[in-house]
Enzyme design. Structure first.
Site, PDB file in Angstrom:
ATOM      1  N   TYR A   1       0.857  -1.196   0.000  1.00  0.00           N
ATOM      2  CA  TYR A   1       0.000   0.000   0.000  1.00  0.00           C
ATOM      3  C   TYR A   1       0.883   1.232   0.000  1.00  0.00           C
ATOM      4  O   TYR A   1       1.837   1.327   0.788  1.00  0.00           O
ATOM      5  CB  TYR A   1      -0.933  -0.005   1.222  1.00  0.00           C
ATOM      6  CG  TYR A   1      -1.955  -1.123   1.107  1.00  0.00           C
ATOM      7  CD1 TYR A   1      -3.146  -0.920   0.414  1.00  0.00           C
ATOM      8  CD2 TYR A   1      -1.684  -2.383   1.608  1.00  0.00           C
ATOM      9  CE1 TYR A   1      -4.054  -1.964   0.237  1.00  0.00           C
ATOM     10  CE2 TYR A   1      -2.587  -3.433   1.444  1.00  0.00           C
ATOM     11  CZ  TYR A   1      -3.768  -3.219   0.753  1.00  0.00           C
ATOM     12  OH  TYR A   1      -4.647  -4.249   0.563  1.00  0.00           O
TER      13      TYR A   1
ATOM     14  N   TYR B   1      -1.188  -0.222 -10.307  1.00  0.00           N
ATOM     15  CA  TYR B   1      -1.474  -1.566  -9.771  1.00  0.00           C
ATOM     16  C   TYR B   1      -2.892  -1.988 -10.103  1.00  0.00           C
ATOM     17  O   TYR B   1      -3.676  -1.191 -10.579  1.00  0.00           O
ATOM     18  CB  TYR B   1      -1.260  -1.594  -8.241  1.00  0.00           C
ATOM     19  CG  TYR B   1      -1.828  -0.411  -7.489  1.00  0.00           C
ATOM     20  CD1 TYR B   1      -3.157  -0.391  -7.064  1.00  0.00           C
ATOM     21  CD2 TYR B   1      -1.038   0.714  -7.202  1.00  0.00           C
ATOM     22  CE1 TYR B   1      -3.681   0.700  -6.369  1.00  0.00           C
ATOM     23  CE2 TYR B   1      -1.550   1.799  -6.510  1.00  0.00           C
ATOM     24  CZ  TYR B   1      -2.875   1.790  -6.106  1.00  0.00           C
ATOM     25  OH  TYR B   1      -3.392   2.859  -5.415  1.00  0.00           O
TER      26      TYR B   1
ATOM     27  N   CYS C   1       0.087   7.512 -10.714  1.00  0.00           N
ATOM     28  CA  CYS C   1      -0.197   6.491  -9.699  1.00  0.00           C
ATOM     29  C   CYS C   1      -1.675   6.124  -9.708  1.00  0.00           C
ATOM     30  O   CYS C   1      -2.544   6.993  -9.764  1.00  0.00           O
ATOM     31  CB  CYS C   1       0.205   6.993  -8.309  1.00  0.00           C
ATOM     32  SG  CYS C   1       0.125   5.691  -7.049  1.00  0.00           S
TER      33      CYS C   1
HETATM   34  P1  FAD Z   1      -7.170 -10.168  -2.923  1.00  0.00           P
HETATM   35  O1  FAD Z   1      -7.909 -10.979  -1.940  1.00  0.00           O
HETATM   36  O2  FAD Z   1      -5.705 -10.401  -3.047  1.00  0.00           O
HETATM   37  O3  FAD Z   1      -7.862 -10.301  -4.306  1.00  0.00           O
HETATM   38  C1  FAD Z   1      -7.235  -9.820  -5.462  1.00  0.00           C
HETATM   39  C2  FAD Z   1      -7.551 -10.794  -6.559  1.00  0.00           C
HETATM   40  O4  FAD Z   1      -8.947 -10.781  -6.815  1.00  0.00           O
HETATM   41  C3  FAD Z   1      -6.897 -10.420  -7.884  1.00  0.00           C
HETATM   42  O5  FAD Z   1      -5.585 -10.908  -7.951  1.00  0.00           O
HETATM   43  C4  FAD Z   1      -7.812 -11.090  -8.860  1.00  0.00           C
HETATM   44  O6  FAD Z   1      -7.465 -12.449  -9.003  1.00  0.00           O
HETATM   45  C5  FAD Z   1      -9.162 -11.036  -8.182  1.00  0.00           C
HETATM   46  N1  FAD Z   1      -9.988  -9.945  -8.727  1.00  0.00           N
HETATM   47  C6  FAD Z   1      -9.887  -8.640  -8.452  1.00  0.00           C
HETATM   48  N2  FAD Z   1     -10.825  -7.939  -9.115  1.00  0.00           N
HETATM   49  C7  FAD Z   1     -11.524  -8.847  -9.838  1.00  0.00           C
HETATM   50  C8  FAD Z   1     -12.595  -8.748 -10.729  1.00  0.00           C
HETATM   51  N3  FAD Z   1     -13.156  -7.577 -11.021  1.00  0.00           N
HETATM   52  N4  FAD Z   1     -13.060  -9.880 -11.299  1.00  0.00           N
HETATM   53  C9  FAD Z   1     -12.505 -11.066 -11.008  1.00  0.00           C
HETATM   54  N5  FAD Z   1     -11.480 -11.231 -10.172  1.00  0.00           N
HETATM   55  C10 FAD Z   1     -10.985 -10.127  -9.595  1.00  0.00           C
HETATM   56  N6  FAD Z   1      -4.464  -0.535  -2.944  1.00  0.00           N
HETATM   57  C11 FAD Z   1      -5.121   0.450  -2.281  1.00  0.00           C
HETATM   58  O7  FAD Z   1      -6.316   0.310  -1.982  1.00  0.00           O
HETATM   59  N7  FAD Z   1      -4.466   1.596  -1.919  1.00  0.00           N
HETATM   60  C12 FAD Z   1      -3.168   1.816  -2.199  1.00  0.00           C
HETATM   61  O8  FAD Z   1      -2.614   2.872  -1.862  1.00  0.00           O
HETATM   62  C13 FAD Z   1      -2.458   0.793  -2.892  1.00  0.00           C
HETATM   63  N8  FAD Z   1      -1.156   0.945  -3.182  1.00  0.00           N
HETATM   64  C14 FAD Z   1      -0.495  -0.022  -3.860  1.00  0.00           C
HETATM   65  C15 FAD Z   1       0.858   0.167  -4.156  1.00  0.00           C
HETATM   66  C16 FAD Z   1       1.549  -0.798  -4.852  1.00  0.00           C
HETATM   67  C17 FAD Z   1       3.005  -0.555  -5.179  1.00  0.00           C
HETATM   68  C18 FAD Z   1       0.891  -1.975  -5.255  1.00  0.00           C
HETATM   69  C19 FAD Z   1       1.629  -3.041  -6.026  1.00  0.00           C
HETATM   70  C20 FAD Z   1      -0.433  -2.195  -4.955  1.00  0.00           C
HETATM   71  C21 FAD Z   1      -1.153  -1.233  -4.250  1.00  0.00           C
HETATM   72  N9  FAD Z   1      -2.492  -1.407  -3.905  1.00  0.00           N
HETATM   73  C22 FAD Z   1      -3.157  -0.399  -3.247  1.00  0.00           C
HETATM   74  C23 FAD Z   1      -3.219  -2.665  -4.200  1.00  0.00           C
HETATM   75  C24 FAD Z   1      -3.115  -3.612  -2.981  1.00  0.00           C
HETATM   76  O9  FAD Z   1      -1.785  -4.058  -2.851  1.00  0.00           O
HETATM   77  C25 FAD Z   1      -3.978  -4.869  -3.113  1.00  0.00           C
HETATM   78  O10 FAD Z   1      -3.678  -5.498  -4.331  1.00  0.00           O
HETATM   79  C26 FAD Z   1      -5.473  -4.591  -3.063  1.00  0.00           C
HETATM   80  O11 FAD Z   1      -5.837  -3.971  -1.842  1.00  0.00           O
HETATM   81  C27 FAD Z   1      -6.264  -5.907  -3.175  1.00  0.00           C
HETATM   82  O12 FAD Z   1      -5.808  -6.780  -2.206  1.00  0.00           O
HETATM   83  P2  FAD Z   1      -6.820  -7.768  -1.451  1.00  0.00           P
HETATM   84  O13 FAD Z   1      -6.027  -8.628  -0.548  1.00  0.00           O
HETATM   85  O14 FAD Z   1      -7.938  -6.993  -0.867  1.00  0.00           O
HETATM   86  O15 FAD Z   1      -7.409  -8.605  -2.656  1.00  0.00           O
END
Ligand code: FAD
Length: 401
Positions: A181, A401, A359
């Site tokens: 994040y 991302y 970003c």
């Molecule tokens: P997970 O449980 O990991 O689920 C994600 C997975 O769900 C995906 O890989 C995909 O397989 C599936 N998925 C997602 N959308 C769909 C869809 N529409 N249809 C079908 N499948 C889908 N996030 C922020 O909110 N704020 C930030 O400031 C931020 N900064 C970031 C900075 C960097 C450098 C990076 C790399 C990412 C950043 N992110 C940010 C994104 C964050 O890291 C997570 O990826 C995001 O919060 C989702 O994680 P999760 O564990 O909730 O989702």
């Protein structure tokens, strides 16, 4: 020491952001030594990088561990620090324990902390608060999450990210993996006491393509659902791509979609809300911010207040895709705004003091390139080649991302 001034604007001494290196002998090897500082060892000594404002605390910890401090020096003069490297802007490497190199654009060498806490031994922070940022009528949930990091050695710079390990296990019974994040606060934190880090987190929710069921993302749901006082496992910080140059006269162009605003909030707060003696921004900051609906404009009031207060130094341009129309009658995405302003942006990016930062959502770059390409082609300049040069000069920064 960092302390708020009467007007509520912060003041700080230069030492507030400096790092010192302690050479320590006789420190007992233990979980605590491994976890908090990852010291470098050499002939019985360990070298520990300590921010100025944690010096007393660290001294007490070292004494507790049976250690004796044999020297203290500013990290600028130290060839080795651990997990803390001095960057050249835009360098990509994030390995821990790199050697210190001077930062070319800095007035004094600035240390960029990297990987102070690793997944095997994360820092355990505490949730201070979470605050909804999407107003009524907006789409989804995005929360400003403030975490207490006062108990250890975690510190960071604007533009870096931290890793979060959500509680619980995955479907195979293994601990969840880290999610990154972007940090939304300045190095001094929202309370200006160097004791917090803030994030801007969208709760991922989507309909499963297979079952049609509503699915919630693991880590984003964990973070947006935190209660004050809850423990949070934090790693990092990481990232050198999005660091802000020290040049107070720079032009900083920022293009954000959704939570991509996070690092830009940190920049803008540093530029305009904090009264840092070592950084008095006098240049131009121009934020392009794309969202779906007006209630989805994150940090809206504060951004608009800054614009009203600093009209000569801060420009704010929204692209509200579901409400505004572009010149062709289509949805107003951020790229439409870039295209509208492409000539002026092209002028700006050619200036050596201009840095452009992108970003947010993956895919936002395509439209931005189209706009810039249209403008530069009027002067027979190939945008792809020009952009390559900008990246080489560390003046075109992208984190999507
Ligand atoms: P997970 O449980 O990991 O689920 C994600 C997975 O769900 C995906 O890989 C995909 O397989 C599936 N998925 C997602 N959308 C769909 C869809 N529409 N249809 C079908 N499948 C889908 N996030 C922020 O909110 N704020 C930030 O400031 C931020 N900064 C970031 C900075 C960097 C450098 C990076 C790399 C990412 C950043 N992110 C940010 C994104 C964050 O890291 C997570 O990826 C995001 O919060 C989702 O994680 P999760 O564990 O909730 O989702």
């Amino acid at each position: 020491m960092y302390s708020p001034s009467i007007s509520g604007v912060a003041t700080s001494s230069i030492s507030g952001s400096r790092i010192f290196v302690y050479e320590v002998e006789g420190m007992r090897q233990s979980c605590e030594t491994d976890q908090t500082s990852n010291p470098i060892r050499r002939s019985g000594s360990v070298f520990i990088a300590v921010p100025y404002d944690r010096m007393n605390q660290e001294m007490r910890r070292i004494t507790r561990m049976g250690g004796k401090i044999v020297s203290i020096r500013p990290s600028n003069s130290a060839p080795e620090t651990h997990g803390t490297v001095a960057p050249e802007l835009g360098q990509q490497s994030q390995k821990s324990g790199e050697t210190t190199k001077p930062m070319t654009q800095a007035k004094e060498k600035i240390q960029v902390p990297v990987n102070l806490y690793k997944p095997a031994n994360p820092y355990i922070g505490k949730c201070i608060s979470t605050e909804e940022l999407v107003r009524e009528g907006g789409d989804g949930t995005v929360r400003h999450v403030k975490l207490d990091i006062s108990g250890g050695n975690l510190h960071y710079l604007e533009g870096q990210s931290i890793g979060i390990i959500p509680d619980g296990t995955d479907k195979n019974g293994k601990p969840h993996k880290i999610r990154l994040y972007s940090i939304a606060s300045t190095r001094h934190g929202d309370n200006l006491d160097d004791k917090t880090v803030s994030l801007c987190v969208r709760r991922l929710e989507y309909k499963s393509p297979e079952t049609g069921e509503q699915v919630f993302g693991v880590c984003s749901t964990f973070l947006t659902g935190l209660e004050p006082g809850a423990d949070v496992k934090i790693t990092g910080p990481v990232g050198k791509e999005m660091l802000l140059p020290d040049d107070e006269d720079a032009t900083i162009i920022m293009m954000a979609t959704g939570t991509g605003i996070a690092p830009f909030r940190a920049y803008l707060w540093r530029m305009f809300k904090e009264n840092n003696p070592e950084y008095k921004f006098k240049g131009l900051a121009w934020l392009f911010f794309g969202v779906a609906y007006t209630p989805n404009i994150l940090y809206k009031e504060e951004l608009e207040q800054l614009q009203a207060e600093f009209p000569d130094n801060f420009r704010l341009t929204y692209a509200i895709s579901r409400e505004q129309k572009n010149v062709d009658g289509g949805k107003m995405y951020i790229q439409s705004r870039i295209q509208e302003n492409a000539d002026e942006l092209w002028e700006l990016v050619q200036k050596p003091k201009t840095h452009t930062y992108i970003c947010g959502l993956k895919g936002m770059e395509g439209g931005i390139d189209e706009g810039m390409s249209a403008a530069s082609s009027k002067y027979d300049v190939d945008w792809t080649a020009y952009q390559k040069q900008l990246k080489k000069e560390h003046r075109w920064h992208v984190e999507t991302y």
